[in-house]
Design a protein around this motif. Structure first.
Motif, PDB file in Angstrom:
ATOM      1  N   THR A  34       0.826  -1.220   0.000  1.00  0.00           N
ATOM      2  CA  THR A  34       0.000   0.000   0.000  1.00  0.00           C
ATOM      3  C   THR A  34       0.851   1.258   0.000  1.00  0.00           C
ATOM      4  O   THR A  34       1.573   1.520   0.959  1.00  0.00           O
ATOM      5  N   PRO A  35       0.800   2.055  -1.076  1.00  0.00           N
ATOM      6  CA  PRO A  35       1.503   3.334  -1.015  1.00  0.00           C
ATOM      7  C   PRO A  35       0.689   4.314  -0.155  1.00  0.00           C
ATOM      8  O   PRO A  35      -0.442   4.645  -0.493  1.00  0.00           O
ATOM      9  N   ALA A  36       1.243   4.716   0.993  1.00  0.00           N
ATOM     10  CA  ALA A  36       0.503   5.609   1.899  1.00  0.00           C
ATOM     11  C   ALA A  36       0.742   7.064   1.521  1.00  0.00           C
ATOM     12  O   ALA A  36      -0.165   7.891   1.573  1.00  0.00           O
ATOM     13  N   VAL A  37       1.982   7.376   1.121  1.00  0.00           N
ATOM     14  CA  VAL A  37       2.335   8.745   0.711  1.00  0.00           C
ATOM     15  C   VAL A  37       3.088   8.621  -0.615  1.00  0.00           C
ATOM     16  O   VAL A  37       4.034   7.855  -0.720  1.00  0.00           O
ATOM     17  N   ARG A  38       2.641   9.346  -1.638  1.00  0.00           N
ATOM     18  CA  ARG A  38       3.169   9.108  -2.996  1.00  0.00           C
ATOM     19  C   ARG A  38       3.828  10.328  -3.613  1.00  0.00           C
ATOM     20  O   ARG A  38       3.447  10.760  -4.693  1.00  0.00           O
ATOM     21  N   GLY A  39       4.730  10.957  -2.890  1.00  0.00           N
ATOM     22  CA  GLY A  39       5.425  12.099  -3.486  1.00  0.00           C
ATOM     23  C   GLY A  39       4.821  13.401  -3.013  1.00  0.00           C
ATOM     24  O   GLY A  39       4.206  14.135  -3.787  1.00  0.00           O
ATOM     25  N   VAL A  40       5.002  13.686  -1.724  1.00  0.00           N
ATOM     26  CA  VAL A  40       4.443  14.912  -1.138  1.00  0.00           C
ATOM     27  C   VAL A  40       5.550  15.947  -0.965  1.00  0.00           C
ATOM     28  O   VAL A  40       6.642  15.625  -0.490  1.00  0.00           O
ATOM     29  N   SER A  41       5.284  17.161  -1.392  1.00  0.00           N
ATOM     30  CA  SER A  41       6.223  18.271  -1.174  1.00  0.00           C
ATOM     31  C   SER A  41       5.498  19.401  -0.459  1.00  0.00           C
ATOM     32  O   SER A  41       4.351  19.705  -0.774  1.00  0.00           O
ATOM     33  N   LEU A  42       6.197  19.973   0.528  1.00  0.00           N
ATOM     34  CA  LEU A  42       5.618  21.059   1.335  1.00  0.00           C
ATOM     35  C   LEU A  42       6.736  21.994   1.737  1.00  0.00           C
ATOM     36  O   LEU A  42       7.844  21.536   2.042  1.00  0.00           O
ATOM     37  N   THR A  43       6.480  23.279   1.753  1.00  0.00           N
ATOM     38  CA  THR A  43       7.460  24.227   2.278  1.00  0.00           C
ATOM     39  C   THR A  43       6.755  25.103   3.304  1.00  0.00           C
ATOM     40  O   THR A  43       5.688  25.637   3.008  1.00  0.00           O
ATOM     41  N   VAL A  44       7.329  25.201   4.497  1.00  0.00           N
ATOM     42  CA  VAL A  44       6.689  25.986   5.553  1.00  0.00           C
ATOM     43  C   VAL A  44       7.698  26.989   6.101  1.00  0.00           C
ATOM     44  O   VAL A  44       8.833  26.622   6.434  1.00  0.00           O
ATOM     45  N   TRP A  45       7.285  28.264   6.168  1.00  0.00           N
ATOM     46  CA  TRP A  45       8.154  29.340   6.638  1.00  0.00           C
ATOM     47  C   TRP A  45       8.020  29.522   8.153  1.00  0.00           C
ATOM     48  O   TRP A  45       7.017  29.095   8.737  1.00  0.00           O
ATOM     49  N   ALA A 219      -5.067  28.048   9.654  1.00  0.00           N
ATOM     50  CA  ALA A 219      -3.957  27.905   8.708  1.00  0.00           C
ATOM     51  C   ALA A 219      -3.663  29.173   7.919  1.00  0.00           C
ATOM     52  O   ALA A 219      -4.567  29.917   7.553  1.00  0.00           O
ATOM     53  N   ASP A 220      -2.394  29.411   7.662  1.00  0.00           N
ATOM     54  CA  ASP A 220      -1.998  30.389   6.652  1.00  0.00           C
ATOM     55  C   ASP A 220      -2.120  29.750   5.279  1.00  0.00           C
ATOM     56  O   ASP A 220      -2.459  30.397   4.305  1.00  0.00           O
ATOM     57  N   ARG A 221      -1.754  28.448   5.245  1.00  0.00           N
ATOM     58  CA  ARG A 221      -1.880  27.712   3.982  1.00  0.00           C
ATOM     59  C   ARG A 221      -2.494  26.350   4.271  1.00  0.00           C
ATOM     60  O   ARG A 221      -2.282  25.778   5.341  1.00  0.00           O
ATOM     61  N   VAL A 222      -3.255  25.862   3.314  1.00  0.00           N
ATOM     62  CA  VAL A 222      -3.901  24.559   3.465  1.00  0.00           C
ATOM     63  C   VAL A 222      -3.446  23.673   2.304  1.00  0.00           C
ATOM     64  O   VAL A 222      -3.387  24.132   1.162  1.00  0.00           O
ATOM     65  N   ALA A 223      -3.096  22.424   2.623  1.00  0.00           N
ATOM     66  CA  ALA A 223      -2.792  21.449   1.572  1.00  0.00           C
ATOM     67  C   ALA A 223      -3.849  20.355   1.665  1.00  0.00           C
ATOM     68  O   ALA A 223      -3.976  19.710   2.711  1.00  0.00           O
ATOM     69  N   ILE A 224      -4.611  20.197   0.612  1.00  0.00           N
ATOM     70  CA  ILE A 224      -5.632  19.149   0.598  1.00  0.00           C
ATOM     71  C   ILE A 224      -4.985  17.864   0.114  1.00  0.00           C
ATOM     72  O   ILE A 224      -4.424  17.832  -0.982  1.00  0.00           O
ATOM     73  N   MET A 225      -5.026  16.827   0.962  1.00  0.00           N
ATOM     74  CA  MET A 225      -4.409  15.537   0.584  1.00  0.00           C
ATOM     75  C   MET A 225      -5.479  14.559   0.147  1.00  0.00           C
ATOM     76  O   MET A 225      -6.579  14.536   0.700  1.00  0.00           O
ATOM     77  N   TRP A 226      -5.118  13.752  -0.814  1.00  0.00           N
ATOM     78  CA  TRP A 226      -6.046  12.765  -1.382  1.00  0.00           C
ATOM     79  C   TRP A 226      -5.221  11.609  -1.897  1.00  0.00           C
ATOM     80  O   TRP A 226      -4.322  11.804  -2.705  1.00  0.00           O
ATOM     81  N   GLU A 227      -5.465  10.424  -1.384  1.00  0.00           N
ATOM     82  CA  GLU A 227      -4.774   9.204  -1.817  1.00  0.00           C
ATOM     83  C   GLU A 227      -3.259   9.378  -1.881  1.00  0.00           C
ATOM     84  O   GLU A 227      -2.617   9.059  -2.892  1.00  0.00           O
ATOM     85  N   GLY A 228      -2.696   9.926  -0.819  1.00  0.00           N
ATOM     86  CA  GLY A 228      -1.236   9.986  -0.701  1.00  0.00           C
ATOM     87  C   GLY A 228      -0.569  11.138  -1.423  1.00  0.00           C
ATOM     88  O   GLY A 228       0.650  11.241  -1.433  1.00  0.00           O
TER      89      GLY A 228
END
Ligand code: ATP
Length: 368
Positions: A34-45, A219-228
């Protein structure tokens, strides 16, 4: 109108001169097949709160655990303050990362007093007792410093957990559904207190929630995650006003969806015509309205007058005082329309209403 600066309020947008505090670069994690996370990128200041929002099982907690160092990553890289803390070959252990965590189960030490809990991770220096007292005062718990966790209410324990995590001045703070066990009123209070404390501390914050209100409020920024994967990332208002697809739109509120075909650059809907820029005539589209964007006007007529919105029948009204929720039905359509209006609503079930919408609020998506 004159532009007014409110001292203490952050300007919208990211700091121009600061460097990112947390960089998550294309990380992935698979559990057996099961791929739980499939290439997530995030930058937080520094001082910024980014919220990971998504349905159960989409990989939010796994992403957080990789940042904390309690989950291995199969590929990608994580950097804190420009220093690499994890890639598949090299992982700084969790206790050596400048990362604080608050989870839903607070894990306060039951045999330690409140003050001992808060001071737990601090080196015993002359200033540490003052720092603990300062933090306890900041959350209004100085008078409970000598109590044990079981002698505190749920909200008080939550505040202790938060300042315990902040006491070591982490550069990154991770919060995993930290307020979900609190009742509604306490949750709102804690969100505000936590947001103030976290911004003051200047940490880069990643907050995991499946509560859209929490994301919009904190949140200042929101990342909507869906299927990893991250499906869309932006400010709360960008996601609210310009979701890239129906899935993202549906995370932030209920939706009223009307199918139609474009003619002369617009589509007719029961709530009136909607322009469909970028779509060719004949294209099948969905016009989508959030509940607060539909308008209902009481009418004596039971059918539509030419060039106006359709006439619907009110099926249910919930008056909450501050706002009202109305469900309405169109003839021959099974799905109920869901509307929201500020203040009390004078409509009652059985009323006929003409549907409309606030200008510029319709969202238009191609029908897949
Ligand atoms: N240790 C593990 N072993 C096997 N599968 C796991 C493990 N941890 C997570 N998973 C699976 O990985 C996927 C993502 O899980 P994760 O906990 O990151 O989701 P989530 O978005 O945080 O969900 P929730 O909102 O329910 O906490 C799920 O399918 C989950 O079952």
């Amino acid at each position: 109108m004159e532009h007014v600066e409110f001292p203490g309020l952050r300007a919208a947008g990211r700091p121009v001169n600061a460097a990112p505090m947390l960089e998550v670069i294309d990380v992935a994690r698979r559990f057996s097949v099961t791929p739980a996370v499939r290439g997530v990128s995030l930058t937080v200041w520094p001082g910024e709160v980014t919220c990971l929002l998504g349905p159960s099982g989409c990989g939010k907690s796994t992403t957080l655990r990789m940042i904390a160092g309690i989950e291995h990553l199969d590929s990608g890289e994580i950097r804190v303050a420009g220093q690499r803390v994890a890639d598949p070959r090299h992982e700084v252990p969790p206790e050596r990362r400048p990362v604080g965590m608050v989870f839903q189960d607070l894990a306060l030490f039951p045999h330690m007093t409140v003050a001992e809990n808060v001071g737990f991770g601090l080196p015993r220096t002359r200033g540490s007792a003052e720092q603990v007292a300062h933090l306890l005062g900041r959350v209004g718990l100085l008078h409970h410093a000598d109590r044990y966790p079981h002698q505190l209410s749920g909200g008080e324990q939550q505040r202790v957990a938060l300042i315990r995590a902040l006491a070591t001045r982490p550069r990154v703070m991770l919060l995993d559904e930290p307020f979900s066990s609190l009742d509604q009123r306490l949750r709102v209070e804690m969100r505000e207190l936590a947001a103030d404390l976290l911004r003051e501390a200047g940490a880069a914050v990643v907050l995991v929630t499946h509560d859209p209100d929490e994301a919009m409020m904190m949140a200042d920024r929101v990342a909507i995650m869906w299927e990893g994967r991250i499906r869309q990332e932006g400010t709360p208002l960008e996601l609210y006003r310009q979701p890239r697809d129906l899935t993202v739109a549906g995370f932030l509120s209920e939706l009223n969806i009307f199918e139609g075909r474009v003619a002369d650059g617009r589509v007719e809907t029961p709530a009136g015509p909607v322009s469909a820029p970028g779509f060719q005539d004949g294209a099948a589209i969905r016009a989508v309205f959030r509940p607060e964007h539909l308008t209902l006007l009481r009418t004596d007529h039971t059918c539509r007058s030419v060039g106006r919105g359709s006439v619907a029948r009110v099926l249910r009204v919930r008056n909450l005082g501050r706002e009202s929720f109305i469900e309405a039905g169109l003839p021959d359509v099974e799905t109920r329309l869901r509307c929201a209006a500020p203040g009390c609503c004078a409509l009652v079930p059985g009323d006929h209403v003409e549907l409309g919408h606030s200008p510029g609020t319709a969202m238009v998506f191609a029908t897949p």
